[in-house]
Design a protein around this motif. Structure first.
Motif, PDB file in Angstrom:
ATOM      1  N   SER A 190       4.887   1.797   2.021  1.00  0.00           N
ATOM      2  CA  SER A 190       5.829   1.764   1.162  1.00  0.00           C
ATOM      3  C   SER A 190       6.571   3.388   1.806  1.00  0.00           C
ATOM      4  CB  SER A 190       5.470   2.502   0.025  1.00  0.00           C
ATOM      5  OG  SER A 190       4.611   1.396  -0.935  1.00  0.00           O
ATOM      6  N   HIS A 191       5.551   4.588   2.068  1.00  0.00           N
ATOM      7  CA  HIS A 191       6.214   5.440   2.701  1.00  0.00           C
ATOM      8  C   HIS A 191       7.052   4.980   3.964  1.00  0.00           C
ATOM      9  CE1 HIS A 191       5.484   7.977   0.100  1.00  0.00           C
ATOM     10  NE2 HIS A 191       4.453   8.758  -0.605  1.00  0.00           N
ATOM     11  N   ALA A 192       6.546   4.114   4.676  1.00  0.00           N
ATOM     12  CA  ALA A 192       6.834   3.580   6.402  1.00  0.00           C
ATOM     13  C   ALA A 192       8.471   2.946   5.586  1.00  0.00           C
ATOM     14  CB  ALA A 192       5.236   3.334   7.084  1.00  0.00           C
ATOM     15  N   SER A 224       0.732  -1.134   0.151  1.00  0.00           N
ATOM     16  CA  SER A 224       0.512   0.260  -0.127  1.00  0.00           C
ATOM     17  C   SER A 224       1.018   1.317   0.225  1.00  0.00           C
ATOM     18  CB  SER A 224      -0.738   0.048   1.896  1.00  0.00           C
ATOM     19  OG  SER A 224      -0.519   0.278   1.884  1.00  0.00           O
ATOM     20  N   HIS A 225       0.717   2.757  -0.542  1.00  0.00           N
ATOM     21  CA  HIS A 225       0.813   3.532  -0.395  1.00  0.00           C
ATOM     22  C   HIS A 225       1.625   4.065   1.080  1.00  0.00           C
ATOM     23  CE1 HIS A 225       1.089   7.581  -2.899  1.00  0.00           C
ATOM     24  NE2 HIS A 225       1.912   7.662  -1.671  1.00  0.00           N
ATOM     25  N   HIS A 226       0.632   4.225   1.781  1.00  0.00           N
ATOM     26  CA  HIS A 226       1.684   4.524   3.080  1.00  0.00           C
ATOM     27  C   HIS A 226       2.394   3.033   3.391  1.00  0.00           C
ATOM     28  CE1 HIS A 226       0.317   8.654   3.363  1.00  0.00           C
ATOM     29  NE2 HIS A 226      -0.172   8.539   3.050  1.00  0.00           N
ATOM     30  N   VAL A 271       3.214  11.486   6.301  1.00  0.00           N
ATOM     31  CA  VAL A 271       2.103  12.638   6.207  1.00  0.00           C
ATOM     32  C   VAL A 271       2.559  12.949   4.802  1.00  0.00           C
ATOM     33  CG1 VAL A 271       1.255  14.441   6.851  1.00  0.00           C
ATOM     34  CG2 VAL A 271       2.415  12.995   8.425  1.00  0.00           C
ATOM     35  N   ASP A 272       0.910  12.588   3.510  1.00  0.00           N
ATOM     36  CA  ASP A 272       1.233  13.213   2.459  1.00  0.00           C
ATOM     37  C   ASP A 272       0.082  13.728   2.150  1.00  0.00           C
ATOM     38  OD1 ASP A 272      -0.026  10.548   1.700  1.00  0.00           O
ATOM     39  OD2 ASP A 272       1.599  10.298   0.039  1.00  0.00           O
ATOM     40  N   GLY A 273      -0.372  13.590   0.655  1.00  0.00           N
ATOM     41  CA  GLY A 273      -1.445  13.999  -0.573  1.00  0.00           C
ATOM     42  C   GLY A 273      -2.873  12.782   0.085  1.00  0.00           C
ATOM     43  N   GLY A 283       8.988  12.126  -0.481  1.00  0.00           N
ATOM     44  CA  GLY A 283       7.710  11.656  -1.248  1.00  0.00           C
ATOM     45  C   GLY A 283       8.008  10.895  -2.449  1.00  0.00           C
ATOM     46  N   ASP A 284       7.041  10.674  -3.233  1.00  0.00           N
ATOM     47  CA  ASP A 284       6.910   9.356  -3.927  1.00  0.00           C
ATOM     48  C   ASP A 284       7.386   8.883  -4.483  1.00  0.00           C
ATOM     49  OD1 ASP A 284       3.875   9.657  -2.841  1.00  0.00           O
ATOM     50  OD2 ASP A 284       2.857  10.427  -4.319  1.00  0.00           O
ATOM     51  N   ALA A 285       8.204   9.140  -4.623  1.00  0.00           N
ATOM     52  CA  ALA A 285       9.717   8.361  -5.654  1.00  0.00           C
ATOM     53  C   ALA A 285      10.050   7.625  -4.508  1.00  0.00           C
ATOM     54  CB  ALA A 285      11.033   9.462  -5.929  1.00  0.00           C
TER      55      ALA A 285
HETATM   56 FE   LIG Z   1       2.505   9.665  -0.320  1.00  0.00          FE
END
Ligand SMILES: [Fe+2]
Length: 595
Positions: A141-143, A137-139, A160-162, A342-344
């Motif tokens: 991936s960030h985590a 999942s998107h978050h 925390v993002d958009g 960021g998303d990269a």
């Molecule tokens: Fe993001």
């Protein structure tokens, strides 16, 4: 249960390719045997800023760097779950808002039907890849990009993002190889989208120029907190609710509209229209509410997931002013912020999440640098310069450092192109423009004659890590320019070109083991001047992706008022360039979109 590694002859390491794309800032990351081997943004190769395309070039370079082919990749991991995003959020949102958003609905449907719904099929076809395609999942991936790269044995993890699939803010708990999200806030309530909406309202480009708004904030006063609290209701635990009557981003083509103009009493600023005190005050008010929310979310994270350590990622974690406030609040002893927040950075997070969760891999040591892209050899650099007929001096290692440090004194602006390209949005000493931080004129010179951008934005300093506390109010490393701290009052007049109007600086610390050549250059500059601080800004003009190759670096050098270019061991002086290679600056700038 972890996937068992497929049987292969020999002892080849598990090879995972993380990919983020199809929204903005696409990137690829190759992890082999748990080691991050390569990571790069696609925009650097295509020369299209924030390129969202499938990162074919970055993948090609990653495989080439590792000396493997796509057949050696055990799994591709995509950084978010497109089906969940589409059927669970996007379609229901359009249905509940119908007939609002009819136009965007059509545009979005076309995009989704073309590529986003068929990601496994597209990846296999485009990359000629036959193995499994996994999703995080998107978050997640960030985590994962923050926690697994932090080296911490345990941590509270805040993203925390958009917006990802649904989540916009998450709190997670990391312990050993385990990482679980324990609480999350959902779309449309989003701090990242609030920041982007106000960015739009005060006339800057969304998903691109949020950092400019942060740079503008110190020139304003927080006069619009009442209006901010009308836009967003913040609770004690850091959770919040947006007042959606002021925002159009659920279904509209624009982030905001008439309602927000009435609330603030001013129309939306057009890009390039004059910036007034009003815009600065709105930027400052936005920054204040962002910091308040980040502090509350992190305080709540500490309660939910007690630990000495905090990991941060997601686009809002690039807000280094807020990060500095979180650090100084002392909620956590240690903080790790993913440099590609960021998303990269999702490409890295997706690959590391799969390494631990699917393959049961061991933890990695802390990520100590971001020099993860491709490099050019001395032979390649010379071959390019010879082919172009450009005069250069070839210097030995020690002479190169000594000469460049000497040239850096005063008003020369130096393009510095060395080694492997940085991953993440910042230039950190391998694709950088450098100048003397003691010279106030350099602020204007680099902004107006090299970057061709507004002059309100401050430059970041690079400082020798062992000297950071002498010059700044910071007692630790900040290797990725993600912490803002005050320049010590007795030093402010000494380094005016990197000290913001409020006395702060966005700091990069450097140690020799992270980047020996860059460290040696600043050390040599310090020996000559007594100052261990220089200006470091990204090697590009306004709207251009950071340079990737000798060709890009030479182009930027010849089209701007840059005085010196150092690539590998070659040194080029503008004054020695023949008239025939002088280029048309206007034409060069026009090819890049304004951000
Ligand atoms: Fe993001």
């Amino acid at each position: 249960m972890p996937i068992q590694p497929p049987h292969r002859p020999g002892d080849k390491p598990i090879t995972i390719l993380g990919i983020s794309c199809y929204y903005h800032d696409s990137a690829a990351c190759l992890v082999r045997g748990g080691e991050v081997v390569f990571a790069a943004h696609e925009e650097r190769y295509t020369r299209k800023k924030h390129d969202e395309a499938l990162p074919k070039n970055a993948i090609e370079h990653a495989l080439k760097y590792a000396g493997i082919t796509i057949d050696d990749v055990d799994a591709i991991v995509f950084y978010e779950k497109p089906l969940l995003k589409f059927f669970d959020r996007i379609i229901p949102t359009y249905i509940t808002q119908w007939p609002l958003g009819f136009l965007t609905y059509h545009r979005a449907m076309h995009e989704w039907m073309q590529k986003k719904l068929w990601i496994p099929q597209n990846l296999k076809k485009e990359l000629k890849y036959k193995g499994p395609v996994l999703f995080t999942s998107h978050h997640e991936s960030h985590a994962a990009s923050a926690y697994y790269a932090s080296g911490f044995p345990d941590a509270a993890v805040v993203t925390v993002d958009g917006v990802g699939e649904w989540a916009t803010t998450t709190i997670g708990r990391g312990k050993g190889t385990e990482l679980n999200i324990v609480q999350e806030l959902h779309f449309p309530h989003s701090l990242g989208l609030l920041y982007s909406a106000i960015t739009y309202y005060i006339g800057f480009k969304v998903n691109s120029a949020e950092y400019k708004v942060m740079g503008l904030a110190p020139y304003g006063e927080p006069k619009y907190m009442k209006e901010m609290r009308e836009l967003i209701e913040v609770r004690e635990d850091g959770s919040f609710r947006m007042n959606m009557k002021y925002f159009n981003y659920e279904v509209g083509l624009r982030m905001t509209g008439r309602a927000i103009e009435q609330l603030f009493g001013q129309p939306t600023r057009r890009q390039e229209a004059p910036l007034t005190q009003f815009h600065k005050d709105v930027a400052r008010s936005l920054q204040e509410i962002t910091e308040e929310i980040m502090l509350k979310v992190c305080t709540h994270a500490k309660k939910l997931c007690p630990s000495d350590n905090l990991c941060l990622a997601g686009g809002v974690a690039l807000n280094c002013v807020a990060n500095g406030k979180v650090l100084r609040a002392g909620i956590f002893k240690n903080i790790f912020i993913q440099p590609a927040a960021g998303d990269a950075g999702g490409a890295l997070g997706a690959a590391l999440a799969a390494w631990h969760k699917e393959y049961g891999g061991e933890r990695l040591p802390k990520m100590e640098h971001v020099y993860l892209g491709n490099a050019y050899t001395q032979d390649e650099i010379e071959a390019y310069l010879n082919a172009q007929g450009l005069p250069y001096e070839k210097l030995g290692d020690a002479e190169l450092i000594e000469t460049t440090a000497g040239l850096l004194q005063g008003t020369n602006v130096v393009g510095w192109f060395q080694g492997r390209m940085e991953y993440g949005p910042r230039s950190l000493g391998n694709r950088s423009i450098l100048a003397d931080a003691r010279n106030k004129e350099n602020w204007q010179k680099v902004n107006l004659k090299i970057k061709f951008r507004e002059s309100f934005r401050p430059f970041a300093p690079t400082v020798l890590e062992e000297k950071v506390s002498e010059w700044f109010d910071l007692d630790r490393e900040s290797p990725y320019m993600l912490l803002v701290a005050d320049t010590r009052p007795d030093k402010r007049e000494l380094i005016p070109a990197v000290t913001h109007v409020d006395g702060s600086a966005r700091i990069q610390t450097i140690r020799r083991d992270q980047n020996p050549r860059y460290y040696d250059l600043i050390k040599a500059f310090e020996q000559k001047t007594g100052c261990p601080v220089i200006i470091n800004t990204s090697f590009n003009v306004r709207g251009e992706p950071i340079v990737e190759s000798p060709k890009d670096a030479v182009n930027c050098f010849l089209h701007t008022h840059m005085d010196i270019l150092v690539m590998g061991n070659c040194l080029l002086r503008k004054e020695k360039m023949p008239e025939s290679v002088k280029r048309d600056t206007e034409a060069y700038l026009k090819q890049f979109q304004l951000d």
